[in-house]
Design a protein around this motif. Structure first.
Motif, short mmCIF file in Angstrom:
data_model
loop_
_atom_site.label_atom_id
_atom_site.label_comp_id
_atom_site.label_asym_id
_atom_site.label_seq_id
_atom_site.Cartn_x
_atom_site.Cartn_y
_atom_site.Cartn_z
N GLU A 1 -2.15 -3.83 -6.29
CA GLU A 1 -3.50 -3.31 -6.60
C GLU A 1 -4.55 -3.42 -5.32
OE1 GLU A 1 -3.49 -3.00 -11.33
OE2 GLU A 1 -3.30 -5.15 -10.60
N ILE A 2 -4.36 -4.53 -4.88
CA ILE A 2 -5.51 -4.76 -3.72
C ILE A 2 -5.23 -3.80 -2.71
CG2 ILE A 2 -6.37 -6.27 -1.93
CD1 ILE A 2 -5.90 -8.42 -3.82
N VAL A 3 -3.67 -3.64 -2.15
CA VAL A 3 -3.29 -2.79 -1.23
C VAL A 3 -3.45 -1.22 -1.46
CG1 VAL A 3 -1.45 -2.14 0.07
CG2 VAL A 3 -1.74 -4.66 -0.33
N ALA A 4 -3.24 -0.82 -2.55
CA ALA A 4 -2.87 0.62 -2.87
C ALA A 4 -4.61 0.83 -3.09
CB ALA A 4 -2.13 0.60 -4.27
N GLY A 5 -5.27 -0.03 -3.68
CA GLY A 5 -6.69 0.48 -4.07
C GLY A 5 -7.52 0.76 -2.87
N THR A 6 -7.30 -0.53 -2.00
CA THR A 6 -8.25 -0.50 -0.62
C THR A 6 -7.74 0.93 0.24
OG1 THR A 6 -8.75 -2.86 -0.93
CG2 THR A 6 -8.83 -1.56 1.35
N LEU A 7 -6.67 0.84 0.33
CA LEU A 7 -6.10 1.90 1.26
C LEU A 7 -6.44 3.39 0.79
CD1 LEU A 7 -2.46 0.63 2.42
CD2 LEU A 7 -4.41 0.78 3.74
N GLN A 8 -6.20 3.53 -0.55
CA GLN A 8 -6.77 4.45 -1.25
C GLN A 8 -8.30 4.91 -1.02
OE1 GLN A 8 -7.31 4.58 -5.69
NE2 GLN A 8 -6.09 6.18 -5.50
N VAL B 1 -2.02 7.76 -2.90
CA VAL B 1 -1.45 6.88 -3.98
C VAL B 1 -0.55 7.86 -4.96
CG1 VAL B 1 -1.41 5.19 -5.69
CG2 VAL B 1 -2.92 5.03 -3.83
N VAL B 2 0.65 7.50 -5.09
CA VAL B 2 1.59 8.31 -6.03
C VAL B 2 2.23 7.59 -6.97
CG1 VAL B 2 3.70 9.96 -6.05
CG2 VAL B 2 2.00 10.07 -4.19
N GLY B 3 2.46 8.00 -8.07
CA GLY B 3 3.32 7.32 -9.20
C GLY B 3 2.25 7.24 -10.43
N GLY B 4 2.29 6.06 -10.97
CA GLY B 4 1.60 5.95 -12.41
C GLY B 4 0.33 4.95 -12.24
N LEU C 1 -7.90 -4.61 -16.26
CA LEU C 1 -7.85 -4.10 -17.24
C LEU C 1 -7.64 -2.46 -17.23
CD1 LEU C 1 -10.43 -5.75 -19.75
CD2 LEU C 1 -8.20 -6.40 -19.14
N GLU C 2 -8.25 -1.91 -15.95
CA GLU C 2 -8.09 -0.60 -15.61
C GLU C 2 -7.05 -0.05 -14.92
OE1 GLU C 2 -12.23 0.83 -14.43
OE2 GLU C 2 -12.87 0.13 -16.29
N GLY C 3 -6.53 -0.91 -13.82
CA GLY C 3 -5.63 -0.77 -12.88
C GLY C 3 -6.18 0.51 -11.73
N VAL C 4 -5.13 0.84 -11.05
CA VAL C 4 -5.71 1.72 -10.00
C VAL C 4 -4.98 3.08 -10.10
CG1 VAL C 4 -5.33 2.43 -7.56
CG2 VAL C 4 -5.66 -0.02 -8.38
N ALA C 5 -5.56 3.99 -10.48
CA ALA C 5 -5.01 5.51 -10.95
C ALA C 5 -4.41 6.17 -9.70
CB ALA C 5 -6.16 6.35 -11.58
N SER C 6 -3.39 6.74 -9.67
CA SER C 6 -2.68 7.70 -8.74
C SER C 6 -3.37 8.80 -8.26
CB SER C 6 -1.13 7.78 -9.21
OG SER C 6 -0.72 6.82 -9.27
N ASP C 7 -3.47 9.19 -6.86
CA ASP C 7 -3.98 10.50 -6.73
C ASP C 7 -3.12 11.55 -7.16
OD1 ASP C 7 -6.13 9.59 -4.86
OD2 ASP C 7 -4.54 8.66 -3.57
N ILE C 8 -2.03 11.27 -7.15
CA ILE C 8 -0.90 12.42 -7.80
C ILE C 8 -0.09 11.53 -8.82
CG2 ILE C 8 0.98 13.86 -7.08
CD1 ILE C 8 -0.24 14.08 -4.27
#
Length: 667
Positions: free
Chosen positions: A472-479, A486-489, A535-542
């Motif tokens: 989530e660090i990697v996905a959230g920061t790069l996003q 970011v793709v997926g759920g 608790l909230e997670g990283v939301a995907s762009d798509i």
């Protein structure tokens, strides 16, 4: 799938519970708990609320399948009044733990009751249509009659699940169940007062530690070894997979590149009956495996029984020869002649599970290709790190053909080590802050990438509900920087960081004897915007739904999660966490390029989303999958199951990155 889940749910907790160290005492409990409270993000002292949680957890740890204790005998501890809670807090301060000891004694007595009921259970007819998840969530039985009914249901589920097993396992399944049960009961009872106390103090520590939050854990020695192995995706031993066959351990697989494969002495099908001349027949598999594992470079002597002729002709000849003899002694001679006993010495070594670290796939595209990099965890050791391995893979693929795009697949990646995650992020961004840590004192520390990026082209990060923590660090920061789509759920939602009292570099080779090994939640981590995934997670762009989308997964479902709190954003590095002497050096490094919030890819997001929706709407198989998902969501959460389908998420991620490449080239 459902039947296998039932077996895992109702049997596995008894298998994985690790034996406590004998040396643990009430004093050592107080010492380790003192350290944990000192470092914890929220709680600094043991209070009544933690006492309430700890009592519940202690009972759940002792009887995870609810097949021993009755509700009336533990009701006072599951729903304690204020007087009892105050008493428990004082007992922790006095190092007596008297209330926990009473629960332990109730559990010991319950073992005798369970043993008497087992004969009735064994003779009862097996039931059909029992739902494992519903049974698991049911309350404790109120009477012996209810307990007997529960035991029959559990046994029915176990045998239903066992139908998936091979014939030789199923044949001795009853004996296996007894062994698993006795192994756990022996832990509770202890062979001496010292052993019994060690169990009590160990599981009191585990209960109180886990009462602080869902990620704080106290480890038994075996659990510490397993935790290190899971972080590093490696262990130390002889490099084989084993199956408990009641009369020894059968080799089911020889791991590629491991010491057993290199020695060429062991074969699949060999049955290990002794380790260093000590018989292991009748010993629990956990204890047997502990004897086989050991320090790198140390030899282990194995006594092995091998079938002399494993060919089909050999088996048929054996059966025919036995059929022609009626004398039992003669048959025994024939049996022995068809087996040989060998003494084999193998030098233990490190086994690295490369396939569980990373997988690399090339997807042809135009005159070049797209790299699909599947990262299973964030690791670092003397063999390499996740960042080094990813960088090497990117460089290798770029040499073969033009690298048009990268899909960083973090699905199922539950995290790992924080520093390697920062380095992975740095492969795809310029210098700057990657993640901010807010500790138990409220201080904020920034972790920065100060090297050069390895790749600057189109990037898609693929995530799902099991992408957690470092993922989530990697996905959230790069996003948030705009470096990736970011793709997926939505991700898991674990935004806390832990410190471990473990020697991670020692690996699982050492015999973990330290009695105060643990991991403790020290604070929350925050991506560059200042938000935390907690608790909230990283939301995907798509959004592209996957097989786990109908399930309830996430930190928000944990028993005692920490709250979600944001901090100020860090797109501009004020260097406020650095000393005045450190700042000039950082400014000098930043001259080579600082990562800013960019729109190179996000400017196309609206079009990319529209294209994705149109594509998925026309995808008939995906639409059928969505309908199945909706039906699954109509069920009670406990009865939902993952759907095994085509990999729609990866397919769509490939389409998205191709669209992105076209749009960039057309600009």
């Amino acid at each position: 799938m459902k039947r296998l889940f039932a077996l895992i749910l109702l049997i596995l907790p008894l298998i994985v519970i690790a034996r406590p160290a004998k040396e643990v005492t009430s004093r050592s409990v107080s010492q380790v708990l003192g350290e944990i409270f000192q470092e914890h993000a929220t709680y600094k002292t043991f209070n009544e609320e933690l006492a309430r949680r700890a009592l519940t957890l202690f009972i759940e740890q002792i009887d995870p399948s609810k097949t021993y204790l009755l509700e009336p005998e533990i009701k006072a501890y599951l729903s304690p009044d204020e007087a009892l809670l105050t008493k428990v807090v004082k007992e922790q301060s006095d190092e007596t733990f008297a209330t926990f000891r009473k629960v332990h004694e109730i559990a010991k007595a319950a073992i005798n009751r369970r043993s008497k009921l087992e004969e009735q259970v064994k003779n009862a007819p097996l039931l059909k249509g029992i739902d494992a998840k519903t049974l698991h969530k049911a309350p404790f039985a109120k009477t012996e009659k209810e307990l007997l009914e529960r035991l029959i249901k559990v046994r029915s589920l176990q045998f239903e699940a066992a139908e998936e097993f091979e014939e030789d396992i199923l044949k001795n399944f009853d004996e296996r169940l007894i062994r698993w049960r006795k192994h756990w009961e022996d832990q509770i009872l202890g062979s001496s007062q010292q052993d019994s106390d060690a169990f009590l103090y160990t599981y009191v520590t585990k209960a109180i530690a886990s009462a602080l939050d869902s990620q704080t854990l106290f480890f038994t020695p075996r659990e510490a070894r397993a935790f290190i192995a899971s972080m590093q995706q490696k262990l130390f031993g002889i490099g084989v997979q084993l199956r408990d066959n009641l009369n020894g351990l059968v080799v089911t697989e020889i791991i590629k590149g491991g010491p057993s494969e290199r020695s060429k002495q062991l074969r699949v099908g060999d049955r290990i009956i002794a380790v260093d001349k000590a018989p292991i027949v009748g010993m629990h598999i956990i204890d047997s495996v502990e004897l086989i594992r050991g320090k790198k470079g140390r030899p282990v002597d194995l006594t092995v029984v091998r079938v002399a002729d494993e060919s089909l002709d050999g088996k048929l000849n054996r059966e025919a020869e036995i059929a022609n003899h009626k004398n039992n002694k003669e048959i025994s001679k024939i049996d022995k002649s068809l087996h040989e006993t060998l003494n084999i010495t193998i030098v233990r070594d490190e086994i690295v599970f490369e396939e569980q670290r990373m997988q690399v796939t090339s997807i042809p595209f135009g005159k070049g290709h797209i790299a699909h990099l599947k990262l299973y965890s964030f690791y670092a050791d003397d063999k390499g790190s996740s960042a080094e391995d990813l960088k090497a893979a990117i460089e290798k693929m770029a040499k073969k053909k033009p690298l048009e795009g990268v899909i960083l697949d973090l699905r199922g990646n539950m995290g790992g080590l924080l520093v390697p995650a920062v380095h992975v992020c740095g492969l795809f961004m310029d210098r700057g802050i990657v993640v901010s840590l807010k500790d138990n004192k409220g201080d904020v520390q920034h972790l920065r990438h100060l090297g050069m990026r390895a790749y600057s082209g189109p990037l898609v990060v693929l995530v799902d509900p099991l992408s957690a923590s470092c993922s989530e660090i990697v996905a959230g920061t790069l996003q948030e920087y705009g470096c990736a789509i970011v793709v997926g759920g939505k991700t898991f939602g674990k935004g806390t960081f832990q410190r471990t009292k473990l020697d991670m570099n020692a690996g699982s080779e050492r015999c973990v004897r330290n009695l105060n090994e643990y991991k403790v939640t020290c604070g929350t981590y925050h991506t560059i915007s200042g938000r935390t995934p907690q608790l909230e997670g990283v939301a995907s762009d798509i959004e592209v739904l996957g097989p786990l989308s109908a399930l309830e997964i996430g930190e928000n479902l944990a028993k005692y999660p920490l709250k979600n709190e944001s901090i100020a954003s860090s797109f501009e590095d004020t260097m406020s966490d650095l000393s005045l002497m450190e700042r000039p050096r950082l400014r000098n490094l930043y001259r080579a390029g600082v990562q800013k919030k960019i729109k190179d890819y996000t400017q196309y997001l609206t079009l990319l989303r529209e294209n994705s929706k149109k594509r998925l709407k026309k995808q008939k198989n995906y639409q059928v999958f969505l309908k199945r998902l909706e039906k699954e969501k109509e069920k009670e959460p406990a009865k939902r199951e993952p759907l095994n389908e085509n990999d729609f998420q990866l397919d769509e991620a490939v389409h998205v990155i191709k669209d992105l490449i076209y749009l960039i080239h057309a600009a």
